[in-house]
Every structure is written in C-alpha cells, then in structure tokens.
Design a protein around this motif. Sequence first.
Motif, mmCIF file in Angstrom:
data_model
loop_
_atom_site.group_PDB
_atom_site.id
_atom_site.type_symbol
_atom_site.label_atom_id
_atom_site.label_comp_id
_atom_site.label_asym_id
_atom_site.label_seq_id
_atom_site.Cartn_x
_atom_site.Cartn_y
_atom_site.Cartn_z
ATOM 1 N N ALA A 230 0.834 -1.210 0.000
ATOM 2 C CA ALA A 230 0.000 0.000 0.000
ATOM 3 C C ALA A 230 0.868 1.259 0.000
ATOM 4 O O ALA A 230 0.627 2.199 -0.766
ATOM 5 C CB ALA A 230 -0.931 -0.005 1.208
ATOM 6 N N GLN A 231 1.887 1.297 0.851
ATOM 7 C CA GLN A 231 2.760 2.467 0.921
ATOM 8 C C GLN A 231 3.501 2.697 -0.387
ATOM 9 O O GLN A 231 3.652 3.830 -0.846
ATOM 10 C CB GLN A 231 3.742 2.303 2.072
ATOM 11 C CG GLN A 231 3.095 2.425 3.445
ATOM 12 C CD GLN A 231 4.061 2.126 4.574
ATOM 13 O OE1 GLN A 231 5.011 1.360 4.423
ATOM 14 N NE2 GLN A 231 3.833 2.726 5.723
ATOM 15 N N VAL B 12 -5.345 -3.018 -2.840
ATOM 16 C CA VAL B 12 -6.619 -2.299 -2.767
ATOM 17 C C VAL B 12 -6.476 -1.053 -1.902
ATOM 18 O O VAL B 12 -6.917 0.042 -2.278
ATOM 19 C CB VAL B 12 -7.730 -3.219 -2.221
ATOM 20 C CG1 VAL B 12 -9.000 -2.420 -1.939
ATOM 21 C CG2 VAL B 12 -8.019 -4.350 -3.210
ATOM 22 N N ILE B 13 -5.841 -1.213 -0.745
ATOM 23 C CA ILE B 13 -5.651 -0.070 0.157
ATOM 24 C C ILE B 13 -4.841 1.016 -0.537
ATOM 25 O O ILE B 13 -5.178 2.204 -0.490
ATOM 26 C CB ILE B 13 -4.952 -0.521 1.454
ATOM 27 C CG1 ILE B 13 -5.873 -1.439 2.255
ATOM 28 C CG2 ILE B 13 -4.539 0.687 2.294
ATOM 29 C CD1 ILE B 13 -5.182 -2.131 3.411
ATOM 30 N N GLY B 14 -3.745 0.617 -1.184
ATOM 31 C CA GLY B 14 -2.907 1.591 -1.869
ATOM 32 C C GLY B 14 -3.610 2.282 -3.016
ATOM 33 O O GLY B 14 -3.291 3.430 -3.355
ATOM 34 N N ASN C 77 -2.270 10.006 4.860
ATOM 35 C CA ASN C 77 -3.532 9.406 5.294
ATOM 36 C C ASN C 77 -3.394 7.933 5.656
ATOM 37 O O ASN C 77 -4.396 7.267 5.926
ATOM 38 C CB ASN C 77 -4.592 9.552 4.190
ATOM 39 C CG ASN C 77 -5.023 10.994 3.990
ATOM 40 O OD1 ASN C 77 -4.883 11.826 4.879
ATOM 41 N ND2 ASN C 77 -5.543 11.302 2.809
ATOM 42 N N MET C 78 -2.157 7.407 5.676
ATOM 43 C CA MET C 78 -1.952 6.006 6.013
ATOM 44 C C MET C 78 -2.379 5.687 7.438
ATOM 45 O O MET C 78 -2.671 4.542 7.775
ATOM 46 C CB MET C 78 -0.492 5.621 5.818
ATOM 47 C CG MET C 78 -0.128 5.260 4.387
ATOM 48 S SD MET C 78 -1.066 3.859 3.737
ATOM 49 C CE MET C 78 -0.423 2.521 4.743
ATOM 50 N N GLY C 79 -2.422 6.713 8.287
ATOM 51 C CA GLY C 79 -2.865 6.487 9.659
ATOM 52 C C GLY C 79 -4.280 5.946 9.723
ATOM 53 O O GLY C 79 -4.640 5.222 10.660
ATOM 54 N N VAL C 80 -5.095 6.265 8.695
ATOM 55 C CA VAL C 80 -6.460 5.757 8.638
ATOM 56 C C VAL C 80 -6.458 4.231 8.554
ATOM 57 O O VAL C 80 -7.397 3.571 9.012
ATOM 58 C CB VAL C 80 -7.193 6.359 7.423
ATOM 59 C CG1 VAL C 80 -8.587 5.793 7.278
ATOM 60 C CG2 VAL C 80 -7.238 7.876 7.547
#
Length: 283
Positions: A80-81, A163-165, A173-176
Amino acid sequence: MNARTDAIRAGLGRGWIELRNSFTNVQDLWNYFFPTFVLLVAMFFMRGSTVPGTQFSLGARTLPSALAMGLAFGGLLGLAQQLIVDREDGTLLRAKATPNGMLGYLIGKLTMISAVTLIGVAIQLTPALFFLDGLRVAHAGAWLVLAGVMLLGLLATLPLGAVIGSLIENPRNMGVVVLPIMGLVALSGIFYPINGYPGWLQAVAQVFPLYWLGLGMRSALLPDAMSAVELGGSWRHLETVGVLGVWAVLGLLLAPVVLRRMARRESGSRVALRREKALRRPV
C-alpha cells in the motif's frame, strides 16, 4: 515470446533490483531491523513467563505470532505504501504510459515486497532460536507447514494491500489504515491468547486474516500440546486454510478491478496537483 511475458520478466528483474537497492538504503535498513530488534528484546524478557495453565514459555509462544504480524504488515502496509508514494511522484503514471507497464510494475512490487517480508521473517526467527526453547524446529513437517502458511498469508494480504494503496492518494492518510490494523493486532492474540476475551471480540478477531495467520504459524512451530490453549482446543487447520483462502480469493477478485480503476484515473494533471499540494505542506 509475447509482450506480456516480457513485462513479467521485466517486473521480476525490477523487483530484485529494488530489493538489492533497499539493502543499501539506511532508512530501509532501519525499518527492517529496528522493529525486529524491539520484538526480539520483548520475547527475550518474556521467555521466563509461562502461558497460563502451562509450563510453556510465553516468549516462545509469542514468536510465531510475531512472525505472522510481520508478514501481515508487509502484505497489507508494505505494498500500500509503495503504491501511494509512486502515485504521488508520477512513477505509476510513467508505468501506465508503457505497453504492459502496469503489469511489470505490479510484478516488480509484489516480488520486492514478498522478498522483504520473507527476509524479515528469517531475520526475526534465526536469532530467536538461540534463546527460546520448545519450538518444533527439528521437525521437517513444521517447516513445510510454516512455508504453506506464509505463502497463503501473502496471497491473503498482498491483494488487500494493493486495494488499500489504490484507494488512498495521500501518504499522510496512512494512519487511517495503520490504526485499525494495530487494533486488530491487539485483538488477534499476537502477544497473549484471546481465550479470555468476550465472545463477541473473539468473533471479530476470527473474521480477519491476522488471527488465522498467527494460529497457522503457531501450529507449525509450537508443540501439539499447546493447541489446548487455543480456541476450540485445536489448531483448526481446515478453518485456517478456509479463512485465509477466502480472503485470498476476495482480494484477487477485487484488486484487479480497483487497480484498473485507479490507473484509468491517473493523469499528468492529477500528478501535478498532488505535487503542488505536497510543496505547500509545512516542512
């Protein structure tokens, strides 16, 4: 040899190059080794404590669960990152502009993230064997189960990471995503059996792949007698394969759809807009 095969070969080569380069980057090395060091220290001090109702080391019981956590983090957050950062700096747009470039890009990222995750497992497992007793490391079957669980775990988590990425544009917004995953870690019996949790919390933990990854890892590395402290008093191999398999199928069905939608929306103007916003952020 067709263009798709060329793209796959290029992606594999790109993945290994990125992997090699990551081991020359100080920040990447810090990310690989520091969390591992912290977990090893925690397990070292936990080795004298015992799992309730047994004489088995709590540190040894924690090791396979921690390995599962690292694998889940690599699959869910690592990919994702990478996708989010590459969208912001235009790397993804350049891949899209190349024939079969997105396929090569994704193969490269999957290769790199999978290799980093498996290397992380080895970095954590190897030193732990020297101070944790009771692990089934002398049994060939244990290593086969461990390899199978890790493979199924990657299949269950990497598509979800894609999917997340694809859904998050801003790296900040990765903290979400990180906070809910940390909550799942607390629920999933990584550091302590979940038998004492209320029934509804146990049910929630068993919906997600992290609990089953931990259970599968424990079934590979812990003695059979330790299954008595698990829910249901067994390793539940069929359920582990079933739940992880369902997540793998769902991810593999959903990820291509979401990735195609994300790729279609990428354009030079969107990259320029994100870059402009990044320059406006306070340092």
